[in-house]
Design a protein around this motif. Structure first.
Motif, PDB file in Angstrom:
ATOM      1  N   ALA A  85      21.034 -35.679  73.955  1.00 59.29           N
ATOM      2  CA  ALA A  85      21.164 -35.698  73.288  1.00 59.29           C
ATOM      3  C   ALA A  85      19.877 -37.190  72.852  1.00 59.29           C
ATOM      4  O   ALA A  85      19.299 -38.118  73.159  1.00 59.29           O
ATOM      5  N   ARG A  86      19.413 -36.927  71.302  1.00 61.68           N
ATOM      6  CA  ARG A  86      18.071 -37.596  71.092  1.00 61.68           C
ATOM      7  C   ARG A  86      19.431 -39.101  70.107  1.00 61.68           C
ATOM      8  O   ARG A  86      19.706 -38.399  69.901  1.00 61.68           O
ATOM      9  N   ILE A  87      18.794 -39.997  69.853  1.00 61.90           N
ATOM     10  CA  ILE A  87      19.522 -41.110  69.566  1.00 61.90           C
ATOM     11  C   ILE A  87      18.715 -41.806  68.783  1.00 61.90           C
ATOM     12  O   ILE A  87      17.557 -42.285  68.808  1.00 61.90           O
ATOM     13  N   ILE A  88      19.269 -42.363  67.455  1.00 57.77           N
ATOM     14  CA  ILE A  88      18.648 -42.829  66.491  1.00 57.77           C
ATOM     15  C   ILE A  88      19.615 -44.152  66.094  1.00 57.77           C
ATOM     16  O   ILE A  88      21.136 -43.696  66.230  1.00 57.77           O
ATOM     17  N   VAL A  89      19.926 -45.000  65.202  1.00 57.32           N
ATOM     18  CA  VAL A  89      20.882 -46.149  65.360  1.00 57.32           C
ATOM     19  C   VAL A  89      20.914 -46.757  63.791  1.00 57.32           C
ATOM     20  O   VAL A  89      19.392 -46.825  63.375  1.00 57.32           O
ATOM     21  N   ASP A  90      21.083 -47.256  63.154  1.00 55.33           N
ATOM     22  CA  ASP A  90      21.981 -47.752  62.011  1.00 55.33           C
ATOM     23  C   ASP A  90      22.564 -49.202  62.029  1.00 55.33           C
ATOM     24  O   ASP A  90      23.791 -48.539  62.774  1.00 55.33           O
ATOM     25  N   ALA A  91      21.993 -49.485  61.791  1.00 51.62           N
ATOM     26  CA  ALA A  91      23.004 -51.242  61.985  1.00 51.62           C
ATOM     27  C   ALA A  91      22.878 -52.006  60.771  1.00 51.62           C
ATOM     28  O   ALA A  91      23.727 -53.128  60.356  1.00 51.62           O
ATOM     29  N   ASN A  92      22.621 -51.172  59.584  1.00 49.90           N
ATOM     30  CA  ASN A  92      23.157 -51.901  57.632  1.00 49.90           C
ATOM     31  C   ASN A  92      23.517 -53.094  57.673  1.00 49.90           C
ATOM     32  O   ASN A  92      24.197 -53.487  57.221  1.00 49.90           O
ATOM     33  N   GLU A  93      21.804 -53.558  58.605  1.00 51.98           N
ATOM     34  CA  GLU A  93      21.533 -55.462  57.466  1.00 51.98           C
ATOM     35  C   GLU A  93      22.700 -56.099  58.406  1.00 51.98           C
ATOM     36  O   GLU A  93      22.762 -57.196  58.345  1.00 51.98           O
ATOM     37  N   GLY A  94      22.889 -55.813  59.804  1.00 52.45           N
ATOM     38  CA  GLY A  94      23.943 -56.196  60.675  1.00 52.45           C
ATOM     39  C   GLY A  94      23.801 -57.728  61.504  1.00 52.45           C
ATOM     40  O   GLY A  94      24.862 -58.048  62.416  1.00 52.45           O
TER      41      GLY A  94
ATOM     42  N   CYS B 104      12.870 -48.490  60.632  1.00 52.80           N
ATOM     43  CA  CYS B 104      13.156 -47.160  59.277  1.00 52.80           C
ATOM     44  C   CYS B 104      13.706 -48.374  58.008  1.00 52.80           C
ATOM     45  O   CYS B 104      14.903 -48.795  58.637  1.00 52.80           O
ATOM     46  N   ALA B 105      13.363 -48.611  56.995  1.00 49.89           N
ATOM     47  CA  ALA B 105      13.567 -49.617  56.028  1.00 49.89           C
ATOM     48  C   ALA B 105      14.472 -48.443  55.682  1.00 49.89           C
ATOM     49  O   ALA B 105      14.260 -47.339  54.412  1.00 49.89           O
ATOM     50  N   ASP B 106      16.537 -48.803  54.560  1.00 43.37           N
ATOM     51  CA  ASP B 106      16.918 -47.960  53.970  1.00 43.37           C
ATOM     52  C   ASP B 106      17.111 -49.377  53.290  1.00 43.37           C
ATOM     53  O   ASP B 106      16.400 -49.466  52.278  1.00 43.37           O
ATOM     54  N   GLU B 107      18.198 -50.134  53.290  1.00 47.59           N
ATOM     55  CA  GLU B 107      18.237 -50.824  52.380  1.00 47.59           C
ATOM     56  C   GLU B 107      17.331 -51.862  51.196  1.00 47.59           C
ATOM     57  O   GLU B 107      17.286 -51.841  50.525  1.00 47.59           O
ATOM     58  N   SER B 108      15.976 -51.798  52.085  1.00 51.01           N
ATOM     59  CA  SER B 108      14.633 -52.461  51.685  1.00 51.01           C
ATOM     60  C   SER B 108      14.374 -51.331  51.280  1.00 51.01           C
ATOM     61  O   SER B 108      12.828 -52.099  49.825  1.00 51.01           O
ATOM     62  N   CYS B 109      14.391 -50.368  50.571  1.00 52.13           N
ATOM     63  CA  CYS B 109      13.192 -49.567  50.051  1.00 52.13           C
ATOM     64  C   CYS B 109      14.160 -48.378  49.438  1.00 52.13           C
ATOM     65  O   CYS B 109      15.062 -48.107  49.342  1.00 52.13           O
TER      66      CYS B 109
END
Length: 325
Positions: free
Chosen positions: A168-177, A220-225
């Motif tokens: 699988a391709r993998i991406i990760v999300d730290a949620n500002e952690g 990738c910007a999430d909470e920042s965008c």
């Protein structure tokens, strides 16, 4: 025209955990716009991270009933409410109503090509490495996995998932952690594990450090965008933005943000909150021809509204007009 507001709770398949906590239900607000025999609908997810709740969103929307009866338009709405969940539900309800009244699908209203099916990421909830590995084994057939991370122990989590789903391709999300020190420790290990993208590693109010930190993996910007006003602070810190209609305040701003981001050379991811197919449908349109699609909300629920988006494993098919747009 009259507005009806509904708050609903949809059970999650098991428990969904990120760095900020766990949930067993997805709580949403649905806006219905009634005009004659036509009904337009939009769904949003109030998010506590942005100071939103079911109660606050209902309180934002309720006073607009009089203006809606007096002829408030979707364009006028954009300056009446700030970007956020409340405007999202109402904006999407306006779009749906326009489609139903005109007899056109949303892509015809937007004068763009008919959408194609999309392959979405599938999210693995934050857990122990052992449990995340088991989840990876169960979903090893999916082409793209998104891992929720939290900080210490994240390398072990990613390594466990890679072992459980080697192809699988993998991406990760730290949620500002993470902080800077953890970022510098994590990134070389994630490169070795073949991680393709890291979402929001640092807190949104402390991400200026990304301007001088190495970026061997797409950030990738999430909470920042949120909307187009976010872009000046994103350029030079991130390579990609995560567009969510709940952050942009609807399809109208989401499409404008996508166009502006692409113009300045940013890649685009389209994501979602935990919600039903009604919330995914507008995002499906934004997600056409983007680098990453993360619209697996309905796959994480124990049940979805009907009619819904039909999924063939991770492939999202074009949704029926009876759902939205």
């Amino acid at each position: 025209m009259q507005m009806k507001l509904l708050d609903q709770s949809w059970p999650i398949r098991g428990t969904f955990t990120i760095s900020r906590g766990s949930r067993t239900h997805a709580k949403v607000v649905v806006v219905e716009l009634h005009q004659g025999s036509y009904v337009g609908r939009g769904e949003c997810v109030p998010y506590a991270r942005y100071g939103e709740s079911i109660e606050s969103v209902l309180a934002e929307l309720a006073p607009l009933a009089v203006q809606i009866e007096a002829g408030l338009t979707r364009r006028q709405l954009q300056s009446l409410l700030p970007a956020g969940a409340a405007r999202n539900a109402l904006d999407c309800a306006f779009w749906d109503l326009e489609c139903k009244q005109s007899g056109q699908r949303i892509w015809q209203r937007l004068e763009i090509a008919e959408p194609a099916p999309l392959v979405t990421a599938f999210t693995l909830s934050l857990d122990t490495p052992e449990r995340m590995q088991q989840a990876a084994i169960e979903n090893a057939h999916r082409p793209l996995l998104k891992l929720k991370l939290a900080g210490e122990g994240d390398v072990e989590r990613v390594a466990a998932v890679r072992a459980g789903s080697p192809d699988a391709r993998i991406i990760v999300d730290a949620n500002e952690g993470w902080d800077e020190a953890l970022y510098l420790k994590m990134v070389p290990e994630l490169v070795k594990l073949g991680v393709e993208m890291i979402e929001q590693p640092l807190p949104a109010d402390n991400d200026a450090a990304l301007e001088h930190l190495p970026r061997p993996i797409t950030l990738c910007a999430d909470e920042s965008c949120h909307d187009r006003s976010s872009l000046p602070n994103i350029i030079g810190r991130y390579d990609m933005i995560n567009i969510k209609t709940d952050k942009t305040g609807g399809l109208t701003e989401a499409l404008a943000l996508k166009a502006e981001a692409e113009k300045v050379g940013l890649q685009v991811m389209v994501g979602c909150m935990l919600a039903t197919s009604l919330a995914m449908a507008p995002a499906f349109m934004v997600a056409q021809n983007t680098q990453v699609v993360d619209l697996d909300g309905p796959l994480l629920l124990a049940e979805d509204r009907q009619p819904c988006i039909a999924f063939d494993e991770s492939k999202m098919n074009v949704y029926p007009a009876a759902l939205w747009g």
